[in-house]
Enzyme design. Structure first.
Site, PDB file in Angstrom:
ATOM      1  N   HIS A 121      -3.496  -5.566   2.586  1.00  0.00           N
ATOM      2  CA  HIS A 121      -3.135  -5.689   4.004  1.00  0.00           C
ATOM      3  C   HIS A 121      -3.798  -6.957   4.513  1.00  0.00           C
ATOM      4  O   HIS A 121      -4.221  -7.796   3.749  1.00  0.00           O
ATOM      5  CB  HIS A 121      -3.713  -4.504   4.794  1.00  0.00           C
ATOM      6  CG  HIS A 121      -3.278  -3.163   4.346  1.00  0.00           C
ATOM      7  ND1 HIS A 121      -2.109  -2.598   4.745  1.00  0.00           N
ATOM      8  CD2 HIS A 121      -3.889  -2.235   3.556  1.00  0.00           C
ATOM      9  CE1 HIS A 121      -2.006  -1.369   4.237  1.00  0.00           C
ATOM     10  NE2 HIS A 121      -3.061  -1.136   3.500  1.00  0.00           N
TER      11      HIS A 121
ATOM     12  N   CYS B  19       0.794  -1.231   0.000  1.00  0.00           N
ATOM     13  CA  CYS B  19       0.000   0.000   0.000  1.00  0.00           C
ATOM     14  C   CYS B  19       0.829   1.285   0.000  1.00  0.00           C
ATOM     15  O   CYS B  19       1.356   1.646  -1.046  1.00  0.00           O
ATOM     16  CB  CYS B  19      -0.987  -0.044   1.158  1.00  0.00           C
ATOM     17  SG  CYS B  19      -2.405   1.033   0.906  1.00  0.00           S
TER      18      CYS B  19
HETATM   19  N1  GLN Z   1      -2.231   6.960   2.078  1.00  0.00           N
HETATM   20  C1  GLN Z   1      -2.352   6.046   0.999  1.00  0.00           C
HETATM   21  C2  GLN Z   1      -3.751   5.995   0.404  1.00  0.00           C
HETATM   22  O1  GLN Z   1      -4.723   6.236   1.055  1.00  0.00           O
HETATM   23  C3  GLN Z   1      -1.937   4.666   1.455  1.00  0.00           C
HETATM   24  C4  GLN Z   1      -2.867   4.054   2.436  1.00  0.00           C
HETATM   25  C5  GLN Z   1      -2.388   2.762   3.017  1.00  0.00           C
HETATM   26  O2  GLN Z   1      -1.187   2.481   3.066  1.00  0.00           O
HETATM   27  N2  GLN Z   1      -3.308   1.990   3.539  1.00  0.00           N
HETATM   28  O3  GLN Z   1      -3.873   5.688  -0.764  1.00  0.00           O
END
Ligand code: GLN
Length: 241
Positions: free
Chosen positions: A193, A96
């Site tokens: 995740h 992510c």
């Molecule tokens: N901030 C990034 C987004 O919202 C990554 C989010 C995350 O790592 N869950 O796209």
């Protein structure tokens, strides 16, 4: 003495949400089962990357936009070393927020740019809504890959980058082209995740296999009794989005 595998976890303080720490735990435990001694090196901004020893596996997680901002300068500082490791076929898994930052950039909805290090030729643009929920993607190599996504960034791969899988349920990279994640050399990027590796032991073993083969010239896997992982996968596949 068991052969050592050095695992670097990138930015556990700032980039480690929705269970991403479980990826490190899974690789460590499975490496033990396969007969190795895993050694964990946590790397946070300002630390020194290990230089006195090989770096065999690199793992990084996701984070809020604020966490991505916080690590940006440091990631750019260590980018040359990371690129060197990528070119040397070091296996890596980035999830992510760090997946986005292994691309060219992440531009948030309000136009704020978080720079990436260009391991993957891809770009990410903040979208109008968050993509949240269970996700399944299919890969010829790993089978069904099961996880949980929560991101606003919409990621677009350049034509020279392979996706990790094809989305079966969920949004994946951008909710439109059915791609999830990216692959280049031995680096995997993914929005999943959950954490990813406990439910996808094939990917954990792939990381260990790549690391062991590169370092020791071979890898003889132990047959691991994966009853719980198999059951977790079965149940996760029945979950609604
Ligand atoms: N901030 C990034 C987004 O919202 C990554 C989010 C995350 O790592 N869950 O796209």
């Amino acid at each position: 003495m068991k052969p050592k595998l050095n695992i670097v976890q990138l930015y556990p303080k700032d980039m480690n949400i929705y269970g991403d720490w479980g990826n490190v735990l899974t690789v460590m435990r499975r490496a033990q089962w396969h007969g190795y001694e895993p050694v964990l090196h946590e790397y946070n901004p300002g630390d020194a990357l290990p230089t006195d020893t090989d770096i065999d596996i690199v793992i990084g997680g996701g984070g809020q936009d604020a966490g991505q901002d916080k690590i940006q300068a440091d990631l750019i500082k260590v980018a040359p070393k990371l690129h060197e490791l990528v070119q040397a076929d070091t296996p890596m898994l980035v999830i992510c927020g760090l997946y986005q930052m292994f691309g060219n950039f992440f531009r948030t909805k309000d136009g704020h740019e978080i720079k990436g290090i260009g391991v993957f030729n891809l770009e990410t643009h903040g979208g109008p809504e968050r993509m949240i929920g269970n996700i399944v993607a299919h890969s010829d190599e790993f089978g069904d890959i099961i996880g949980y996504e929560n991101h606003s960034g919409l990621t677009y791969l350049s034509s020279d980058v392979q996706p990790l899988g094809k989305v079966i349920k969920g949004a994946g990279n951008n909710g439109k082209d059915e791609f999830e994640g990216a692959r280049v050399r031995n680096v995997i990027g993914s929005y999943m995740h959950g954490s990813l590796l406990p439910k996808n032991p094939a990917i954990a073993d792939w990381l260990i296999e790549k690391a062991a083969t590169k370092k020791f010239g071979d890898f003889t896997p132990t047959v691991i009794e994966d009853r719980f992982a198999t059951e977790a996968r079965r149940i996760a596949l029945t979950r609604p989005r």
